[in-house]
Design an enzyme around this catalytic site. Structure first.
Site, PDB file in Angstrom:
ATOM      1  N   THR A 103       0.865  -1.192   0.000  1.00 52.99           N
ATOM      2  CA  THR A 103       0.000   0.000   0.000  1.00 52.99           C
ATOM      3  C   THR A 103       0.889   1.226   0.000  1.00 52.99           C
ATOM      4  O   THR A 103       2.090   1.135   0.269  1.00 52.99           O
ATOM      5  CB  THR A 103      -0.870   0.096   1.268  1.00 52.99           C
ATOM      6  OG1 THR A 103      -0.003   0.411   2.396  1.00 52.99           O
ATOM      7  CG2 THR A 103      -1.637  -1.169   1.536  1.00 52.99           C
ATOM      8  N   ASP A 104       0.327   2.381  -0.250  1.00 47.59           N
ATOM      9  CA  ASP A 104       1.064   3.609   0.014  1.00 47.59           C
ATOM     10  C   ASP A 104       0.893   3.939   1.496  1.00 47.59           C
ATOM     11  O   ASP A 104       0.200   3.244   2.245  1.00 47.59           O
ATOM     12  CB  ASP A 104       0.584   4.741  -0.906  1.00 47.59           C
ATOM     13  CG  ASP A 104       1.632   5.848  -1.025  1.00 47.59           C
ATOM     14  OD1 ASP A 104       2.604   5.852  -0.242  1.00 47.59           O
ATOM     15  OD2 ASP A 104       1.481   6.738  -1.881  1.00 47.59           O
ATOM     16  N   TRP A 105       1.508   5.033   1.903  1.00 45.81           N
ATOM     17  CA  TRP A 105       1.602   5.446   3.309  1.00 45.81           C
ATOM     18  C   TRP A 105       0.228   5.473   3.984  1.00 45.81           C
ATOM     19  O   TRP A 105      -0.616   6.289   3.647  1.00 45.81           O
ATOM     20  CB  TRP A 105       2.243   6.835   3.343  1.00 45.81           C
ATOM     21  CG  TRP A 105       2.651   7.294   4.713  1.00 45.81           C
ATOM     22  CD1 TRP A 105       1.846   7.871   5.654  1.00 45.81           C
ATOM     23  CD2 TRP A 105       3.971   7.243   5.272  1.00 45.81           C
ATOM     24  NE1 TRP A 105       2.574   8.171   6.774  1.00 45.81           N
ATOM     25  CE2 TRP A 105       3.886   7.800   6.569  1.00 45.81           C
ATOM     26  CE3 TRP A 105       5.203   6.772   4.816  1.00 45.81           C
ATOM     27  CZ2 TRP A 105       5.000   7.908   7.404  1.00 45.81           C
ATOM     28  CZ3 TRP A 105       6.301   6.887   5.650  1.00 45.81           C
ATOM     29  CH2 TRP A 105       6.193   7.447   6.930  1.00 45.81           C
ATOM     30  N   ASP A 106       0.047   4.571   4.914  1.00 38.20           N
ATOM     31  CA  ASP A 106      -1.154   4.562   5.743  1.00 38.20           C
ATOM     32  C   ASP A 106      -2.468   4.512   4.961  1.00 38.20           C
ATOM     33  O   ASP A 106      -3.495   5.024   5.417  1.00 38.20           O
ATOM     34  CB  ASP A 106      -1.155   5.809   6.652  1.00 38.20           C
ATOM     35  CG  ASP A 106      -1.738   5.501   8.015  1.00 38.20           C
ATOM     36  OD1 ASP A 106      -1.948   4.313   8.321  1.00 38.20           O
ATOM     37  OD2 ASP A 106      -2.007   6.447   8.768  1.00 38.20           O
TER      38      ASP A 106
END
Ligand code: BGC
Length: 711
Positions: A260-263
């Site tokens: 995933t991307d950040w958070d």
């Protein structure tokens, strides 16, 4: 290790792993954010990966993962080595992706990847979150510098090349690392260029415009894919099975792992509001096909509880962990958790030479009334402007000045050459004088001494004015609504122009700004974007004719902010007919995709196309007086199609270097698929009928020869 052995080892490991160990394997922990002690705790828990950590700290975490967990599964360390391993302040820093794309030379991308991989591997790390394969169509977006420009074909060619450079032929060798094609998908297409917001996209459009670069990356063997922040028709990409499973794995045949991307997982709760709790979000993300979860450490407890409560099948975790372990085994990490790298390679002569070459090839000369190249008889050069001597602006995003946390106070680390330094050295070599004055700042209110700049420049033979943008205007969450030159840069230009001295404007910026008369009223306009360590030296070499700038624009320059988006491969419509446009501005860009003049001129004639073999050729002649490299560009248009197709679409390009007066025949061989579209059923097909092939110097109609043909 062959695929069968790898599959068997993965299966054996999975059979031994507890639910907790599987959940941990899916977690990627942000070290700079959680701190060292917490990172160590995660290593002991069996976390699968860490990001934003360098050298010895990474080695310590690896040791804990291997020696202090039951199964000793090695971790992989990811880093944003975006244009060089720039978060390490001793690494070689290359031009930004956008600047590199100006080379229209996949070899440049390949080399950037190769050098970067070697330095990342030497730092004890395994994985870069690069390349960005989003398209830079709405140039208000803060991350346009990270793209290979606006065109899917060019972005795909450059993207596949950099993936090959990062990964080499064998993931297990000591000098190559994992690449990560991101952000999957459509991130650059957020409405109003508002970073990470919704896109106005359909799956058909996604397949037609945004998927092709990712397909090329998958075909090149990219080992990982990062999901995008945005959404499609109300579904966040993080929870979209259609893109993550059906298309990516089912159709493209991707066999690496998805991060995933950040958070992104908590964003499903707090930003996108499609999940009520982190547990719901974690279940959604895991089911949709995210294998590794960046930064959302709460995912760990959430999925363990969800499986125990019967809300998530453990097989979903098995599948994700299988993808991660397969790559770890392909890297041979269990036998060699750390890559050998090449000790001493950081900023070594070979790497610096490659960064110089990339910077040279990334320059695009867009206007020149004959003032350039500067003659050796020049006696005094005035270098003026806020970006003439600002290494932070020259680097742009993703170096130790900007990440993992912004630190503009960081002392710049040599070697690097700013424009001022490059021109000073060039002047010294010919015995000319060189004066420098900053003139004004890029942002309002920081510094202003336009009168001082005018007085410094007033008896120069030529003025080199360097304008652009600065770090606070570049990157995530730094989208611009106004693309005109900020601060008092235009006033500085006008005041210098009024001196009546030959004036060259140089753009050191993250993207095509609406430079207006700073380009059109200058005697020459040179676009450098973010050239990396040697961007300034390359500019000086181009100004003095030591190199013949051969770059071509991978992106269009708008005439004003309101003209954005202004990409060349738009769909036709009434008001897009030639000669029509806005009531207050033409439809055409200031500088078009593919444009770039250099110091040679090229004439085209004799376009031929064999309808049966789809072979085309054209004669290209250097009509100038300097050896030069031309990028021969091939576009096509589908005359009548079941869906509206772009006015023209790039399908191939070739580079040819020609001596003055020399002619070469440049040939292309096309396939039927090159003339395809995505129909209403979302299938990529080539529809029989009439087509036009256009070959020439740039995407502008007047630069292209045409050949009609039937399929
Ligand atoms: C960016 C990614 C990047 C990641 C890790 C995110 O905010 O969108 O491109 O790789 O952070 O730094």
């Amino acid at each position: 290790m062959d695929n069968k052995t790898i599959a068997a080892r993965v299966q054996a490991l999975l059979a031994e792993m507890t639910l907790e160990e599987k959940a941990a394997q899916m977690v990627q922990v942000p070290v700079a954010y959680v701190g060292h002690e917490e990172a160590l705790r995660w290593a002991r828990l069996g976390a699968g990966s860490f990001l934003h950590v360098l050298g010895d700290e990474a080695r310590e975490l690896q040791k804990a993962a291997i020696e202090e967990t039951r199964l000793g599964i090695p971790v992989i360390f990811g880093i944003d080595a975006i244009h060089g391993h720039g978060l390490n302040d001793h690494a070689t820093i290359f031009p930004s992706q956008l600047a590199a794309a100006c080379s229209w030379n996949p070899e440049v991308a390949y080399t950037m990847g190769q050098v970067t991989a070697r330095e990342v591997a030497t730092d004890g790390l395994h994985w870069t979150f690069s390349p960005v394969l989003c398209l830079g169509r709405d140039t208000r977006w803060g991350r346009v510098d990270e793209t290979f420009g606006e065109d899917p074909y060019l972005a795909g060619e450059m993207g596949a090349a950099i993936v090959r450079g990062y990964q080499g032929d064998d993931l297990s060798d000591g000098e190559h690392i994992l690449a990560c094609a991101k952000h999957y998908i459509g991130y650059g297409e957020a409405v109003g260029a508002r970073d990470a917001c919704d896109t106005e996209m359909t799956y058909r459009k996604l397949r037609e415009v945004f998927l092709p670069p990712f397909k090329k990356a998958v075909d090149a063997g990219v080992a990982s894919i990062m999901t995008a922040y945005g959404s499609i028709d109300g579904t966040p990409f993080t929870s979209d099975r259609t893109t993550l499973k059906d298309i990516l794995r089912g159709e493209l045949g991707f066999d690496g792992f998805v991060v995933t991307d950040w958070d992104n997982v908590t964003s499903l709760v707090h930003r996108q509001h499609v999940a009520g709790t982190v547990q719901e979000a974690s279940v959604m993300a895991a089911r949709a096909g995210n294998d590794m979860i960046m930064t959302t450490t709460a995912f760990y407890d959430a999925v363990i509880e969800a499986v125990r409560a019967g809300k998530l099948e453990e097989s979903v975790l098995d599948e994700a962990v299988r993808h991660i372990l397969t790559i770890k085994l392909r890297m041979n990490l269990f036998e060699k958790p750390e890559k050998a790298g090449r000790p001493g390679c950081f900023g070594c002569a070979e790497h610096l030479a490659k960064a110089k070459d990339a910077a040279d090839k990334s320059l695009v000369l867009l206007a020149n009334n004959g003032v350039l190249p500067l003659q050796p008889s020049v006696k005094k050069v005035a270098v003026i402007g806020p970006n003439a001597d600002d290494i932070r602006a020259q680097y742009g995003d993703w170096t130790y000045f900007t990440h993992p946390k912004p630190n503009l106070a960081h002392e710049p680390v040599r070697p690097y050459v700013t424009v001022k330094e490059g021109v000073e050295a060039a002047c010294k070599a010919i015995g000319a004088a060189c004066v420098y004055h900053r003139g004004c700042s890029v942002l309002d209110g920081e510094y202003e001494d336009i009168a001082g700049a005018v007085s410094a420049a007033k008896d120069a033979d030529v003025i080199v004015l360097v304008v652009g943008d600065v770090i606070p205007q570049i990157g995530e969450e730094k989208d611009r609504a106004v693309l005109e030159l900020s601060g008092r840069q235009m006033e500085l230009f006008d005041a210098l122009r009024a001196l009546g001295i030959p004036l060259v404007t140089v753009l050191v910026a993250s993207k095509p700004l609406a430079v207006g008369r700073a380009a059109t009223d200058a005697d020459a306009f040179l676009c450098a974007f973010n050239g990396g360590m040697f961007g300034g030296e390359a500019v000086a070499k181009a100004l003095f004719g030591e190199i013949n700038p051969s770059g071509r624009l991978p992106i269009s320059f708008p005439r004003s902010s309101g003209q954005v988006p202004v990409y060349y491969n738009s769909l036709p419509g009434w008001h897009a007919l030639p000669g029509r446009g806005y009531c207050d501005l033409p439809r055409t860009p200031l500088y078009a995709f593919g444009e770039g003049i250099g110091y040679s001129a090229f004439a085209y004639d004799g376009l031929t196309l064999d309808e049966k073999t789809l072979e085309a050729s054209v004669n290209v002649t250097n009509t100038g007086s300097m050896t030069g490299t031309e990028t021969v560009q091939a576009y096509f248009s589908d005359v009548v199609s079941s869906v509206i197709t772009p006015v023209k679409q790039l399908i191939a390009f070739r580079q040819v270097t020609l001596a003055p007066g020399e002619t070469k025949k440049v040939s292309f061989r096309f396939a039927r698929e090159d003339f395809s579209l995505v129909n209403r059923q979302e299938q990529r097909v080539t529809e029989p009928g009439d087509f036009v092939l256009r070959i020439g110097h740039s995407s502008r109609d007047e630069d292209l020869l045409e050949a009609a043909f039937r399929l």
